[in-house]
Design a protein around this motif. Structure first.
Motif, PDB file in Angstrom:
ATOM      1  N   MET A   1     -13.099 -42.310 -16.954  1.00 61.18           N
ATOM      2  CA  MET A   1     -12.557 -42.023 -15.507  1.00 61.18           C
ATOM      3  C   MET A   1     -13.580 -41.877 -14.586  1.00 61.18           C
ATOM      4  N   ASN A   2     -13.945 -42.645 -13.758  1.00 60.37           N
ATOM      5  CA  ASN A   2     -14.725 -42.261 -12.842  1.00 60.37           C
ATOM      6  C   ASN A   2     -14.360 -41.603 -11.708  1.00 60.37           C
ATOM      7  N   GLY A   3     -13.233 -41.869 -11.033  1.00 63.25           N
ATOM      8  CA  GLY A   3     -12.873 -41.187  -9.976  1.00 63.25           C
ATOM      9  C   GLY A   3     -11.878 -39.941 -10.245  1.00 63.25           C
ATOM     10  N   CYS A   4     -11.791 -38.969  -9.489  1.00 68.18           N
ATOM     11  CA  CYS A   4     -10.888 -37.860  -9.930  1.00 68.18           C
ATOM     12  C   CYS A   4      -9.553 -38.333  -9.845  1.00 68.18           C
ATOM     13  N   TYR A   5      -8.706 -37.646 -10.762  1.00 68.17           N
ATOM     14  CA  TYR A   5      -7.163 -38.033 -10.611  1.00 68.17           C
ATOM     15  C   TYR A   5      -6.486 -37.678  -9.515  1.00 68.17           C
ATOM     16  N   CYS A   6      -7.297 -36.550  -8.643  1.00 61.02           N
ATOM     17  CA  CYS A   6      -6.490 -36.401  -7.361  1.00 61.02           C
ATOM     18  C   CYS A   6      -6.672 -37.149  -6.083  1.00 61.02           C
ATOM     19  N   ASN A   7      -7.266 -38.348  -6.605  1.00 63.30           N
ATOM     20  CA  ASN A   7      -7.634 -39.589  -5.504  1.00 63.30           C
ATOM     21  C   ASN A   7      -8.666 -38.898  -4.272  1.00 63.30           C
ATOM     22  N   SER A   8      -9.358 -38.109  -4.650  1.00 62.31           N
ATOM     23  CA  SER A   8     -10.300 -37.679  -3.627  1.00 62.31           C
ATOM     24  C   SER A   8     -11.473 -38.392  -3.366  1.00 62.31           C
ATOM     25  N   GLN A   9     -11.714 -39.272  -4.029  1.00 59.90           N
ATOM     26  CA  GLN A   9     -12.985 -40.526  -4.078  1.00 59.90           C
ATOM     27  C   GLN A   9     -14.212 -39.622  -4.508  1.00 59.90           C
ATOM     28  N   LYS A  10     -13.900 -38.471  -5.250  1.00 59.16           N
ATOM     29  CA  LYS A  10     -15.130 -37.961  -5.898  1.00 59.16           C
ATOM     30  C   LYS A  10     -14.766 -38.099  -7.436  1.00 59.16           C
ATOM     31  N   ILE A  11     -15.933 -37.781  -8.182  1.00 53.92           N
ATOM     32  CA  ILE A  11     -16.062 -37.744  -9.469  1.00 53.92           C
ATOM     33  C   ILE A  11     -15.353 -36.626  -9.899  1.00 53.92           C
ATOM     34  N   PHE A  12     -14.283 -36.815 -10.973  1.00 56.15           N
ATOM     35  CA  PHE A  12     -13.840 -35.772 -11.616  1.00 56.15           C
ATOM     36  C   PHE A  12     -14.746 -34.491 -11.945  1.00 56.15           C
ATOM     37  N   LYS A  13     -15.748 -34.724 -12.490  1.00 59.01           N
ATOM     38  CA  LYS A  13     -16.686 -33.421 -12.774  1.00 59.01           C
ATOM     39  C   LYS A  13     -17.137 -32.677 -11.692  1.00 59.01           C
ATOM     40  N   ASP A  14     -17.092 -33.673 -10.515  1.00 57.26           N
ATOM     41  CA  ASP A  14     -17.421 -33.073  -9.394  1.00 57.26           C
ATOM     42  C   ASP A  14     -16.384 -32.376  -8.268  1.00 57.26           C
ATOM     43  N   CYS A  15     -15.350 -32.792  -8.527  1.00 58.62           N
ATOM     44  CA  CYS A  15     -13.927 -32.362  -7.980  1.00 58.62           C
ATOM     45  C   CYS A  15     -13.113 -31.367  -8.714  1.00 58.62           C
ATOM     46  N   CYS A  16     -12.142 -31.694  -9.490  1.00 62.25           N
ATOM     47  CA  CYS A  16     -11.295 -30.869 -10.115  1.00 62.25           C
ATOM     48  C   CYS A  16     -11.511 -30.178 -11.298  1.00 62.25           C
ATOM     49  N   GLU A  17     -12.439 -31.034 -12.173  1.00 67.33           N
ATOM     50  CA  GLU A  17     -12.916 -30.283 -13.591  1.00 67.33           C
ATOM     51  C   GLU A  17     -13.452 -28.897 -13.358  1.00 67.33           C
ATOM     52  N   PRO A  18     -14.315 -28.566 -12.575  1.00 65.47           N
ATOM     53  CA  PRO A  18     -14.711 -27.135 -12.584  1.00 65.47           C
ATOM     54  C   PRO A  18     -13.446 -25.939 -12.366  1.00 65.47           C
ATOM     55  N   TYR A  19     -12.552 -26.765 -11.491  1.00 65.65           N
ATOM     56  CA  TYR A  19     -11.519 -25.350 -11.470  1.00 65.65           C
ATOM     57  C   TYR A  19     -10.762 -25.635 -12.743  1.00 65.65           C
ATOM     58  N   LEU A  20     -10.269 -26.670 -13.498  1.00 68.98           N
ATOM     59  CA  LEU A  20      -9.529 -26.773 -14.620  1.00 68.98           C
ATOM     60  C   LEU A  20     -10.338 -26.069 -15.759  1.00 68.98           C
ATOM     61  N   SER A  69       4.092 -33.110 -18.264  1.00 71.20           N
ATOM     62  CA  SER A  69       2.900 -33.595 -18.093  1.00 71.20           C
ATOM     63  C   SER A  69       2.531 -34.744 -19.060  1.00 71.20           C
ATOM     64  N   THR A  70       2.626 -34.672 -20.315  1.00 74.50           N
ATOM     65  CA  THR A  70       2.473 -35.415 -21.320  1.00 74.50           C
ATOM     66  C   THR A  70       3.343 -36.713 -21.443  1.00 74.50           C
ATOM     67  N   CYS A  71       4.663 -36.563 -21.000  1.00 71.96           N
ATOM     68  CA  CYS A  71       5.369 -37.769 -20.967  1.00 71.96           C
ATOM     69  C   CYS A  71       5.502 -38.567 -20.130  1.00 71.96           C
ATOM     70  N   ASN A  72       4.666 -38.392 -18.927  1.00 69.74           N
ATOM     71  CA  ASN A  72       4.611 -39.387 -17.753  1.00 69.74           C
ATOM     72  C   ASN A  72       3.275 -39.771 -17.750  1.00 69.74           C
ATOM     73  N   GLN A  73       2.999 -40.809 -17.218  1.00 67.03           N
ATOM     74  CA  GLN A  73       1.776 -41.340 -16.907  1.00 67.03           C
ATOM     75  C   GLN A  73       1.424 -41.408 -15.430  1.00 67.03           C
ATOM     76  N   TRP A  74       0.539 -40.267 -15.197  1.00 66.41           N
ATOM     77  CA  TRP A  74       0.189 -40.104 -13.598  1.00 66.41           C
ATOM     78  C   TRP A  74      -0.823 -41.162 -13.075  1.00 66.41           C
ATOM     79  N   GLN A  75      -0.195 -41.684 -11.987  1.00 68.77           N
ATOM     80  CA  GLN A  75      -0.639 -42.992 -11.226  1.00 68.77           C
ATOM     81  C   GLN A  75      -1.788 -42.382 -10.061  1.00 68.77           C
ATOM     82  N   LYS A  76      -1.178 -41.832  -9.303  1.00 69.98           N
ATOM     83  CA  LYS A  76      -2.260 -41.679  -8.017  1.00 69.98           C
ATOM     84  C   LYS A  76      -1.500 -40.093  -7.330  1.00 69.98           C
ATOM     85  N   LEU A  77      -2.194 -39.774  -6.526  1.00 69.61           N
ATOM     86  CA  LEU A  77      -1.747 -38.544  -5.591  1.00 69.61           C
ATOM     87  C   LEU A  77      -2.171 -38.988  -3.894  1.00 69.61           C
ATOM     88  N   GLU A  78      -1.086 -38.786  -3.227  1.00 72.80           N
ATOM     89  CA  GLU A  78      -1.173 -39.161  -2.130  1.00 72.80           C
ATOM     90  C   GLU A  78      -0.912 -37.634  -1.080  1.00 72.80           C
TER      91      GLU A  78
END
Length: 124
Positions: A1-20, A69-78
């Motif tokens: 995965m390149n972009g963050c799941y949260c649709n921020s246009q940042k890379i996951f490791k530079d966006c939400c991963e440090p919080y998680l 969280s596991t029984c759904n496939q998360w597509q995007k956040l707006e």
């Protein structure tokens, strides 16, 4: 995965991963909400419980959060609208039958001792 799941246009490791991972704290209500979406997408139920305000934790179970969280496939956040303590958003996901759903919520957050917490949400 390149972009963050949260649709921020940042890379996951530079966006939400440090919080998680707990190496950083979300600086705003919106950042917390985005990280919570990423937590659903990556099945981090412990993070979701920890970032729910203590007054609301008894209303949620880690098992139910993990199941949803596991029984759904998360597509995007707006993100539609934010204030200092609220975020309105739409989360798009597929259920186990591959049917598309939109979770539209107006969420309320509170900051205590430097940490942001999810309090509750109104669903549309």
């Amino acid at each position: 995965m390149n972009g963050c799941y949260c649709n921020s246009q940042k890379i996951f490791k530079d966006c939400c991963e440090p919080y998680l991972k707990g190496s950083k704290q979300a600086p705003t209500a919106e950042a917390l909400m985005r990280s919570r979406y990423s937590a659903y997408a990556t099945h981090h139920a412990d993070y979701l419980m920890a970032t729910t305000h203590v007054s609301q934790r008894d209303l949620h179970s880690k098992e139910d959060i993990l199941l949803w969280s596991t029984c759904n496939q998360w597509q995007k956040l707006e993100v539609l609208k934010t204030t200092a303590t609220t975020v309105e958003f739409k989360a798009y996901y597929l259920d186990t039958n591959k049917k598309t759903h939109i979770h539209h919520e107006f969420s309320t957050f509170v900051q205590e001792e430097g940490s942001w917490y999810y309090v509750d949400g109104e669903y549309y």
